[in-house]
Design a protein around this motif. Structure first.
Motif, PDB file in Angstrom:
ATOM      1  N   THR A 235       0.816  -1.206   0.000  1.00 40.54           N
ATOM      2  CA  THR A 235       0.000   0.000   0.000  1.00 40.54           C
ATOM      3  C   THR A 235       0.851   1.258   0.000  1.00 40.54           C
ATOM      4  O   THR A 235       0.346   2.354   0.171  1.00 40.54           O
ATOM      5  CB  THR A 235      -0.932   0.018   1.221  1.00 40.54           C
ATOM      6  N   VAL A 236       2.171   1.097  -0.195  1.00 36.62           N
ATOM      7  CA  VAL A 236       3.043   2.257  -0.262  1.00 36.62           C
ATOM      8  C   VAL A 236       2.686   3.083  -1.497  1.00 36.62           C
ATOM      9  O   VAL A 236       2.479   2.524  -2.569  1.00 36.62           O
ATOM     10  CB  VAL A 236       4.524   1.820  -0.334  1.00 36.62           C
ATOM     11  N   PRO A 237       2.576   4.412  -1.416  1.00 41.44           N
ATOM     12  CA  PRO A 237       2.211   5.221  -2.572  1.00 41.44           C
ATOM     13  C   PRO A 237       3.200   5.063  -3.707  1.00 41.44           C
ATOM     14  O   PRO A 237       4.359   4.690  -3.502  1.00 41.44           O
ATOM     15  CB  PRO A 237       2.250   6.655  -2.005  1.00 41.44           C
ATOM     16  N   PRO A 238       2.756   5.323  -4.945  1.00 37.93           N
ATOM     17  CA  PRO A 238       3.628   5.136  -6.096  1.00 37.93           C
ATOM     18  C   PRO A 238       4.777   6.122  -6.106  1.00 37.93           C
ATOM     19  O   PRO A 238       4.701   7.200  -5.520  1.00 37.93           O
ATOM     20  CB  PRO A 238       2.678   5.378  -7.283  1.00 37.93           C
TER      21      PRO A 238
ATOM     22  N   ARG B 136       2.355   1.405 -11.447  1.00 38.56           N
ATOM     23  CA  ARG B 136       2.601   2.613 -10.666  1.00 38.56           C
ATOM     24  C   ARG B 136       3.159   2.350  -9.270  1.00 38.56           C
ATOM     25  O   ARG B 136       3.691   3.256  -8.634  1.00 38.56           O
ATOM     26  CB  ARG B 136       1.307   3.418 -10.503  1.00 38.56           C
ATOM     27  N   ILE B 137       3.026   1.141  -8.780  1.00 39.82           N
ATOM     28  CA  ILE B 137       3.336   0.823  -7.390  1.00 39.82           C
ATOM     29  C   ILE B 137       4.639   0.042  -7.307  1.00 39.82           C
ATOM     30  O   ILE B 137       4.907  -0.829  -8.136  1.00 39.82           O
ATOM     31  CB  ILE B 137       2.195  -0.005  -6.763  1.00 39.82           C
TER      32      ILE B 137
ATOM     33  N   ARG C 282      17.509   3.183  -2.748  1.00 40.17           N
ATOM     34  CA  ARG C 282      17.215   2.860  -1.350  1.00 40.17           C
ATOM     35  C   ARG C 282      18.449   2.277  -0.674  1.00 40.17           C
ATOM     36  O   ARG C 282      18.745   2.597   0.489  1.00 40.17           O
ATOM     37  CB  ARG C 282      16.035   1.884  -1.316  1.00 40.17           C
ATOM     38  N   SER C 283      19.203   1.441  -1.386  1.00 38.61           N
ATOM     39  CA  SER C 283      20.434   0.882  -0.820  1.00 38.61           C
ATOM     40  C   SER C 283      21.444   1.983  -0.508  1.00 38.61           C
ATOM     41  O   SER C 283      22.144   1.934   0.515  1.00 38.61           O
ATOM     42  CB  SER C 283      21.055  -0.136  -1.784  1.00 38.61           C
TER      43      SER C 283
ATOM     44  N   PRO D 285      14.428   7.774   3.169  1.00 40.03           N
ATOM     45  CA  PRO D 285      13.264   8.581   2.794  1.00 40.03           C
ATOM     46  C   PRO D 285      12.090   7.765   2.272  1.00 40.03           C
ATOM     47  O   PRO D 285      11.717   7.837   1.096  1.00 40.03           O
ATOM     48  CB  PRO D 285      13.829   9.498   1.703  1.00 40.03           C
ATOM     49  N   PHE D 286      11.493   6.972   3.150  1.00 43.17           N
ATOM     50  CA  PHE D 286      10.274   6.280   2.790  1.00 43.17           C
ATOM     51  C   PHE D 286       9.156   7.292   2.550  1.00 43.17           C
ATOM     52  O   PHE D 286       9.163   8.379   3.127  1.00 43.17           O
ATOM     53  CB  PHE D 286       9.859   5.318   3.901  1.00 43.17           C
ATOM     54  N   SER D 287       8.189   6.923   1.720  1.00 48.46           N
ATOM     55  CA  SER D 287       7.067   7.824   1.454  1.00 48.46           C
ATOM     56  C   SER D 287       6.372   8.200   2.752  1.00 48.46           C
ATOM     57  O   SER D 287       5.935   7.328   3.498  1.00 48.46           O
ATOM     58  CB  SER D 287       6.068   7.151   0.504  1.00 48.46           C
ATOM     59  N   GLY D 288       6.303   9.483   3.038  1.00 47.45           N
ATOM     60  CA  GLY D 288       5.688   9.959   4.264  1.00 47.45           C
ATOM     61  C   GLY D 288       6.610   9.961   5.460  1.00 47.45           C
ATOM     62  O   GLY D 288       6.282  10.544   6.489  1.00 47.45           O
ATOM     63  N   GLY D 289       7.760   9.268   5.339  1.00 46.37           N
ATOM     64  CA  GLY D 289       8.705   9.222   6.447  1.00 46.37           C
ATOM     65  C   GLY D 289       8.354   8.142   7.444  1.00 46.37           C
ATOM     66  O   GLY D 289       7.181   7.807   7.653  1.00 46.37           O
TER      67      GLY D 289
END
Length: 347
Positions: free
Chosen positions: A3-6, A228-229, A287-288, A311-315
């Protein structure tokens, strides 16, 4: 699926305008014929999750139907599938095979109900069945891991519920048999007059399969590649190998299918699976790099402290439960792939 945003990176254009419009408007798309004798429909998630699974129905030359990823059916209801088949002049009773890309309930969930009502065989990779049988043991082992992550106390219970002893990855509430037929890499689905082969693509789960129909120019990707995801990694139970490394290798297996139309498990059909796979791989490489920088900057950090610098979406501070657990485990996978797991201090 995750469910992580695109991501902000470019995404492929949809082949199906009606699927794209339905996704934009938050409604289910209509039944579409993808190729002669191959249709797609959408089955909504249950329990209020605002999404749907794209289901594919394939007709054999003997008139029998195969269903790829039948979607979710918590109560045994098959109304969407039944109505869709009637709309194209077929019946639920014509279904003789259910082929499943992976164990998650939004893909496998309706399989048992279809088998009960039609006698159809259910087919998937052996590793998915093993993960379902091992679900409780994995959950207990996850509890022990969670205790080492350095979570703030107020977040711990929610993570245990979502990722540890409270977690249900697939069909923990459904009895055996989960499958009647095991599919290995390269196996052909038993569909008369068609050659659709299983392609083993571990990463999202250990036994995730794509299905390749070269004659019709179609690649059914489940949750391996979505338009998109960014699909979650390691969401099918504990594994002996690093799911992130498995996923990156699996993306590389798609290079030879550049000309095929992609039929994903969610959102909409698209082209250029190779371009999309490269975008997904670049996202993981970035991400790595963030994980490496966090480890460079911190002295004997906990896993939570490392993830807090990614920096994950939303932190990370906005996450709880499943999303937080997924972010932390993916941070651990990146650290392991970098060969730097020993630098993370157990709490």
């Amino acid at each position: 699926m995750t469910t992580v945003p695109p991501p902000a990176a470019p995404v492929p254009e949809p082949i199906s305008p009606v699927q794209a419009a339905a996704l934009r408007d938050g409604v289910l798309p209509p039944v579409e014929e993808v190729r002669p004798g191959i249709w797609t429909l959408a089955v909504p998630f249950r329990f209020g999750v605002p999404d749907a699974t794209l289901v594919y129905v394939v007709e054999g030359t003997d008139g029998a139907l195969a269903v790829i990823d039948p979607g979710w059916s918590a109560d045994g209801s098959l109304d969407e599938l039944r109505d869709a088949l009637v709309s194209v002049g077929r019946r639920l009773e014509d279904v003789s095979l259910v082929a499943v890309t992976h164990l998650h309930a939004d893909h496998l969930g309706a399989a048992a109900a279809i088998r009960a009502q039609t006698g159809a065989r259910v087919a998937m990779h052996r590793l998915e069945v093993e993960a379902l049988r091992r679900e409780w043991a994995d959950a207990v082992a996850n509890d022990a891991d969670i205790a080492t992550w350095g979570l703030p106390e107020e977040l711990r219970a929610g993570v245990v519920d979502a990722w540890g002893s409270g977690r249900r990855i697939g069909l923990g509430r459904t009895s055996e048999p989960y499958a009647d037929l095991f599919l290995d890499d390269g196996d052909a689905l038993p569909i008369a007059g068609r050659t659709i082969r299983a392609l083993w693509t571990p990463g999202h789960t250990a036994g995730h399969l794509c299905f390749v129909d070269e004659a019709d120019g179609l690649l059914f990707t489940g949750d391996h590649v979505l338009p998109r995801i960014n699909s979650g990694i390691g969401l099918g139970g504990r594994t002996a190998t690093n799911p992130l490394g498995d996923y990156l290798s699996s993306l590389g297996r798609l290079d030879v299918y550049a000309d095929l139309e992609v039929c994903p498990g969610h959102e909409y059909r698209f082209r250029d699976v190779v371009g999309r796979a490269k975008t997904l791989a670049l996202h993981r490489e970035e991400r790595s790099r963030h994980v490496a920088r966090a480890l460079d900057a911190l002295h004997e950090p906990t896993l939570f402290e490392v993830a807090a610098r990614v920096p994950f979406s939303g932190g990370i501070e906005s996450m709880t439960g499943f999303l937080l657990a997924s972010a932390l485990t993916q941070t651990a996978y990146h650290a392991a792939l970098l060969g730097r797991s020993a630098e993370i201090r157990p709490a």
